[in-house]
Scaffold this active site. Structure first.
Site, PDB file in Angstrom:
ATOM      1  N   ALA A  75       0.805  -1.219   0.000  1.00  0.00           N
ATOM      2  CA  ALA A  75       0.000   0.000   0.000  1.00  0.00           C
ATOM      3  C   ALA A  75       0.841   1.273   0.000  1.00  0.00           C
ATOM      4  CB  ALA A  75      -0.951  -0.002   1.185  1.00  0.00           C
ATOM      5  N   GLN A 183      -6.809  -0.781   5.942  1.00  0.00           N
ATOM      6  CA  GLN A 183      -7.326  -1.402   7.168  1.00  0.00           C
ATOM      7  C   GLN A 183      -8.759  -1.894   7.011  1.00  0.00           C
ATOM      8  OE1 GLN A 183      -5.424  -2.054   9.766  1.00  0.00           O
ATOM      9  NE2 GLN A 183      -3.640  -0.803   9.291  1.00  0.00           N
ATOM     10  N   GLY A 204      -1.730  -6.936   1.059  1.00  0.00           N
ATOM     11  CA  GLY A 204      -1.946  -8.316   1.482  1.00  0.00           C
ATOM     12  C   GLY A 204      -1.713  -8.587   2.955  1.00  0.00           C
ATOM     13  N   CYS A 330       8.224   5.823  17.781  1.00  0.00           N
ATOM     14  CA  CYS A 330       9.667   6.012  17.901  1.00  0.00           C
ATOM     15  C   CYS A 330      10.164   6.767  16.691  1.00  0.00           C
ATOM     16  CB  CYS A 330      10.375   4.663  17.942  1.00  0.00           C
ATOM     17  SG  CYS A 330      10.439   3.986  19.579  1.00  0.00           S
TER      18      CYS A 330
HETATM   19  N1  PLP Z   1      -1.782   2.791   4.816  1.00  0.00           N
HETATM   20  C1  PLP Z   1      -2.239   2.384   6.005  1.00  0.00           C
HETATM   21  C2  PLP Z   1      -3.496   2.961   6.563  1.00  0.00           C
HETATM   22  C3  PLP Z   1      -1.523   1.421   6.725  1.00  0.00           C
HETATM   23  O1  PLP Z   1      -1.965   1.022   7.917  1.00  0.00           O
HETATM   24  C4  PLP Z   1      -0.336   0.884   6.168  1.00  0.00           C
HETATM   25  C5  PLP Z   1       0.466  -0.096   6.921  1.00  0.00           C
HETATM   26  O2  PLP Z   1       1.145   0.237   7.865  1.00  0.00           O
HETATM   27  C6  PLP Z   1       0.086   1.334   4.918  1.00  0.00           C
HETATM   28  C7  PLP Z   1      -0.671   2.298   4.275  1.00  0.00           C
HETATM   29  C8  PLP Z   1       1.333   0.816   4.261  1.00  0.00           C
HETATM   30  O3  PLP Z   1       1.097  -0.433   3.692  1.00  0.00           O
HETATM   31  P1  PLP Z   1       2.303  -1.381   3.221  1.00  0.00           P
HETATM   32  O4  PLP Z   1       2.902  -1.912   4.480  1.00  0.00           O
HETATM   33  O5  PLP Z   1       1.663  -2.446   2.391  1.00  0.00           O
HETATM   34  O6  PLP Z   1       3.247  -0.569   2.424  1.00  0.00           O
END
Ligand code: PLP
Length: 406
Positions: A75, A183, A204, A330
């Site tokens: 994502a 989410q 995924g 952090c």
């Molecule tokens: N967007 C949201 C709302 C997320 O919770 C996350 C994961 O931490 C991401 C984007 C990033 O996704 P990815 O770990 O597949 O790059």
């Protein structure tokens, strides 16, 4: 009791792979290892067929056409491709993007990057509930607005945005709607047609699939949307995302989507029952508060602040045995209070003393009982040692105290 420690309740960070997902993936590492772009032999054909099948599984989960699915590495890439891709593709129409201040960093930092490239970005505040103000959203739209980027559900507090109302506003003004639905997809029904989303990123590893694979939904009809590729090369994925496809990952992601579609109701009933049990028990502790609108929330998420408890101590009380996230991030050497909780209006202390619980289809009753006991004990113990708690109990108004500043 045969409870295995540590207990994992950090499923918003990542989920374990479902064993059925792993089983589906395994042959694609060894026997069926072909490159899906090898058009002239059976190894390539088998890989391509597996990718096509996964594309259907992914599309079906969100009510899209398989042609509207672009496979990505996750994502973060989807957020970058969706937002930067629109900014570049629609540059002649305008340069204004509207988003909100509780988005994931993958969206916020992408917008920050685009500001350096000439974008104008409006970062909307949210209400104390974590929900967007629809009137403010509509008022922010200008003739130069090309994109509204609003997440489906928040990763820290689980609050679900009124996405259909948002898409109606976007449509009324002829603006595209991008949503980071990481989410939400696989946890609650997400239907790109009914929801009116034009571009959507998901991944995924938040839905019992493998890490390093995700998808960007790009609408093909009403309107037909195009995004400029951010990765140039062999022209894979209809030219929007070049690079040899991660066939085992895509197969696993497809399987995870199919399982989510078939088992969503069961999973949601299971996680929400245990989440509610956990929440009700922890709210029996004095001065404990749920963050984010409880009525508009993902079924498996709870974020709770414990007042008069020192945040670091809270985690240290049990983090060898229970994996959770806190409201502190952090960044460099220091602990920064969560910007999401701060955006809801929480002070630094309440943000630091918050815990995020993310349950999964694998969470058990025993794990929840253990967590309730451990966290209750830790909070009570820390308060016994806390001078602030003592003052609060003596009825001293802590806001009237003048602290010595060093
Ligand atoms: N967007 C949201 C709302 C997320 O919770 C996350 C994961 O931490 C991401 C984007 C990033 O996704 P990815 O770990 O597949 O790059």
């Amino acid at each position: 009791m045969n409870l295995q420690l540590p207990v994992y309740l950090d499923n918003n960070a990542t989920t374990p792979c479902d064993p059925r997902v792993v089983d589906a993936m395994v042959p694609y590492f060894t026997q069926q290892f072909g490159n899906a772009a090898s058009r002239n032999h059976p190894f390539g054909w088998a890989a391509e067929e597996a990718v096509d099948y996964a594309r259907e599984q992914v599309a079906q989960l969100i009510n899209a056409d398989p042609k509207e699915i672009i496979f990505t590495s996750g994502a973060t890439e989807g957020d970058n491709l969706g937002i930067k891709g629109v900014f570049e593709m629609y540059a002649s129409k305008g340069n204004h993007i509207i988003t909100m201040n509780i988005e994931h960093k993958a969206v916020l930092d992408t917008c920050k990057h685009l500001e350096k490239q000439g974008a104008e970005v409006t970062y909307l505040d949210v209400k104390p509930s974590g929900l967007i103000d629809l009137a403010e959203l509509e008022a922010a739209i200008k003739p130069t607005t090309i994109l509204i980027a609003i997440m489906y559900a928040n990763n820290e507090i689980g609050v679900i945005q009124p996405i259909r109302e948002i898409s109606a506003i976007a449509k009324k003004h002829g603006v595209l709607l991008f949503s980071d639905a990481v989410q939400a997809v696989g946890k609650i029904p997400v239907d790109v047609k009914a929801d009116g989303i034009d571009i959507m990123a998901f991944t995924g590893h938040k839905m019992y699939g493998p890490k390093g694979v995700g998808a960007l939904y790009v609408r093909r009809k009403n309107p037909r949307v195009k995004v400029t590729a951010q990765m140039d090369g062999g022209g894979h994925e209809r030219g929007m995302r070049s690079g040899t496809l991660n066939v085992p990952g895509i197969v696993g992601f497809g399987k995870a989507c199919e399982l989510a579609r078939l088992e969503m109701d069961k999973d949601a009933a299971h996680t929400s029952r245990l989440r509610d049990k956990l929440e009700q028990a922890l709210l029996k502790i004095e001065e404990a508060y749920v963050n984010g609108d409880p009525a508009h929330r993902l079924p498996h998420v709870s974020n709770i602040s414990f007042k008069y408890v020192e945040g670091e101590g809270l985690l240290m009380g049990f983090n060898k045995n229970i994996a959770l996230s806190s409201g502190s991030a952090c960044t460099s050497a220091s602990l920064e209070p969560s910007y999401v909780l701060k955006a809801l209006g929480l002070g630094d202390d309440l943000a630091h003393s918050s815990l995020r619980f993310g349950l999964s289809r694998f969470t058990t009753e025993e794990q929840i009982d253990y967590t309730i006991e451990q966290i209750t004990n830790t909070v009570l113990k820390l308060r016994e040692m806390s001078p602030l708690w003592e003052m609060y109990k003596e009825g001293i108004d802590l806001n009237t105290i003048e602290w010595a500043h060093h």
